[in-house]
Design an enzyme around this catalytic site. Sequence first.
Site, PDB file in Angstrom:
ATOM      1  N   ARG A 102       0.886  -1.182   0.000  1.00 55.57           N
ATOM      2  CA  ARG A 102       0.000   0.000   0.000  1.00 55.57           C
ATOM      3  C   ARG A 102       0.914   1.220   0.000  1.00 55.57           C
ATOM      4  NH1 ARG A 102      -5.405   1.537   3.334  1.00 55.57           N
ATOM      5  NH2 ARG A 102      -6.151   0.012   1.825  1.00 55.57           N
ATOM      6  N   HIS A 129      -7.246   0.673  -6.665  1.00 52.64           N
ATOM      7  CA  HIS A 129      -7.495  -0.170  -5.484  1.00 52.64           C
ATOM      8  C   HIS A 129      -8.221  -1.431  -5.968  1.00 52.64           C
ATOM      9  CE1 HIS A 129      -7.837  -1.327  -1.450  1.00 52.64           C
ATOM     10  NE2 HIS A 129      -8.646  -0.420  -0.955  1.00 52.64           N
ATOM     11  N   GLN A 132     -10.180  -3.783  -3.564  1.00 47.49           N
ATOM     12  CA  GLN A 132     -11.481  -3.236  -3.183  1.00 47.49           C
ATOM     13  C   GLN A 132     -12.519  -3.572  -4.249  1.00 47.49           C
ATOM     14  OE1 GLN A 132     -12.320  -1.363  -0.281  1.00 47.49           O
ATOM     15  NE2 GLN A 132     -14.337  -1.843  -1.066  1.00 47.49           N
ATOM     16  N   ASP A 222     -17.233   7.509  -1.821  1.00 46.80           N
ATOM     17  CA  ASP A 222     -15.973   7.365  -1.077  1.00 46.80           C
ATOM     18  C   ASP A 222     -15.624   8.764  -0.553  1.00 46.80           C
ATOM     19  OD1 ASP A 222     -13.491   6.552  -0.090  1.00 46.80           O
ATOM     20  OD2 ASP A 222     -12.515   6.442  -2.046  1.00 46.80           O
ATOM     21  N   CYS A 262     -16.492   2.065   0.191  1.00 44.25           N
ATOM     22  CA  CYS A 262     -15.339   1.195   0.501  1.00 44.25           C
ATOM     23  C   CYS A 262     -14.961   1.249   1.978  1.00 44.25           C
ATOM     24  CB  CYS A 262     -14.153   1.595  -0.363  1.00 44.25           C
ATOM     25  SG  CYS A 262     -13.693   3.333  -0.155  1.00 44.25           S
ATOM     26  N   ARG A 290     -14.233  -8.346   1.524  1.00 46.16           N
ATOM     27  CA  ARG A 290     -12.826  -8.130   1.158  1.00 46.16           C
ATOM     28  C   ARG A 290     -12.011  -9.403   1.447  1.00 46.16           C
ATOM     29  NH1 ARG A 290     -10.590  -3.076   1.073  1.00 46.16           N
ATOM     30  NH2 ARG A 290      -8.781  -4.288   0.397  1.00 46.16           N
TER      31      ARG A 290
HETATM   32  N1   CP Z   1     -11.445   0.012   2.087  1.00 45.54           N
HETATM   33  C1   CP Z   1     -10.185  -0.082   2.535  1.00 45.54           C
HETATM   34  O1   CP Z   1      -9.242  -0.347   1.776  1.00 45.54           O
HETATM   35  O2   CP Z   1     -10.051   0.110   3.867  1.00 45.54           O
HETATM   36  P1   CP Z   1      -8.687   0.260   4.665  1.00 45.54           P
HETATM   37  O3   CP Z   1      -8.075   1.569   4.230  1.00 45.54           O
HETATM   38  O4   CP Z   1      -9.075   0.259   6.105  1.00 45.54           O
HETATM   39  O5   CP Z   1      -7.794  -0.887   4.310  1.00 45.54           O
HETATM   40  N1  NVA Z   2      -9.919   6.799  -1.687  1.00 43.10           N
HETATM   41  C1  NVA Z   2      -9.576   6.403  -0.343  1.00 43.10           C
HETATM   42  C2  NVA Z   2      -9.842   4.943  -0.155  1.00 43.10           C
HETATM   43  C3  NVA Z   2      -9.502   4.404   1.203  1.00 43.10           C
HETATM   44  C4  NVA Z   2      -9.766   2.928   1.298  1.00 43.10           C
HETATM   45  C5  NVA Z   2      -8.120   6.735  -0.081  1.00 43.10           C
HETATM   46  O1  NVA Z   2      -7.289   6.502  -0.961  1.00 43.10           O
HETATM   47  O2  NVA Z   2      -7.821   7.249   0.997  1.00 43.10           O
END
Ligand code: CP
Ligand code: NVA
Length: 303
Positions: A102, A129, A132, A222, A262, A290
């Site tokens: 990540r 993502h 997701q 989101d 999400c 997930r």
């Molecule tokens: N939706 C999602 O990826 O959540 P987190 O940021 O908690 O992993």
């Molecule tokens: N768009 C958000 C998603 C988090 C799961 C971010 O990147 O922070």
Amino acid sequence: MRHFLDLLDVSRDEIVHLLHEAAELKAGQERGQRKPVLLGRVLGLVFEKPSLRTRVSFQTAIAQLGGASVFLPGNETGLGSRESVPDFARTMSQYVDAVVLRTFSHQTIETFAAHATCPVINGLSDYSHPCQALGDLLTMQEVFGDVAGRTVVFVGDGNNVARSLAVGCGKLGAKFILAAPAGYGFDEPFLRVYRQQVPQGELLMNGEPAHAVAKADVIYTDVWASMGQEAERDERRRQFASYQVNGALMALAPKHARVMHCLPAHREEEVTSEVLDGDRSVVFQQAGNRMHAQKALLKWLLT
Ligand code: CP
Ligand code: NVA
């Protein structure tokens, strides 16, 4: 060896296979079955940003499949600062069987994957993502029986989550409508790649939420400012003020339409608690999925 960096690289049939496998694994678990198909395998996770769902669902997924995991916070390990991303990748991929990354920059994941000798999974970047989107498609399949023919209206920012979901919907035959303020829709480079790789995809960007939701099966939202965009939060709050998913907007959608997010959510910002906790919301089913989707993904990449 395959990586999982973006749904753009995964075919329709492969996505269908993953969803089928995820549904089987979920049903098996509900019957109390946990087959250790990844016995002794180790998953490494390197995260530059916070996470609840992605981190915990991957760590539990590999554990339930008989394997183990190692979690490294990217800032402490010095990915790209203490040592270069290629050196990190070459070293780490000798110890583990797959790595979930990540990162802030999508380029970091691509560089890592180019030098890794094990599968690399995108656990969220500024660009996409895909994990997701897999869980989202699984949820749509559960709720509606099929993804094909459905209409997803994404109300908010044309961000990482929106891009991956748009690609997944396009590949599986669902229409995707992005309702975003001017300047926050999908960028031209993404649209070019999308048109090239998902030529059959129905993708619309026609701004107005009230108009867009009228034929929606799914209304998705989101956060307005993603991780890494904290400095823009106030400006984005102003720009997105009329893009909140609330009771008034839901009243314009078909009765059967469901709300997805999400998570994490900024309650009373992009979505009201009334909607998030209401009976048309499937966000916690979606969060749970997930893990099942990622079990299928790990099995696919590692066996
Ligand atoms: N939706 C999602 O990826 O959540 P987190 O940021 O908690 O992993
Ligand atoms: N768009 C958000 C998603 C988090 C799961 C971010 O990147 O922070």
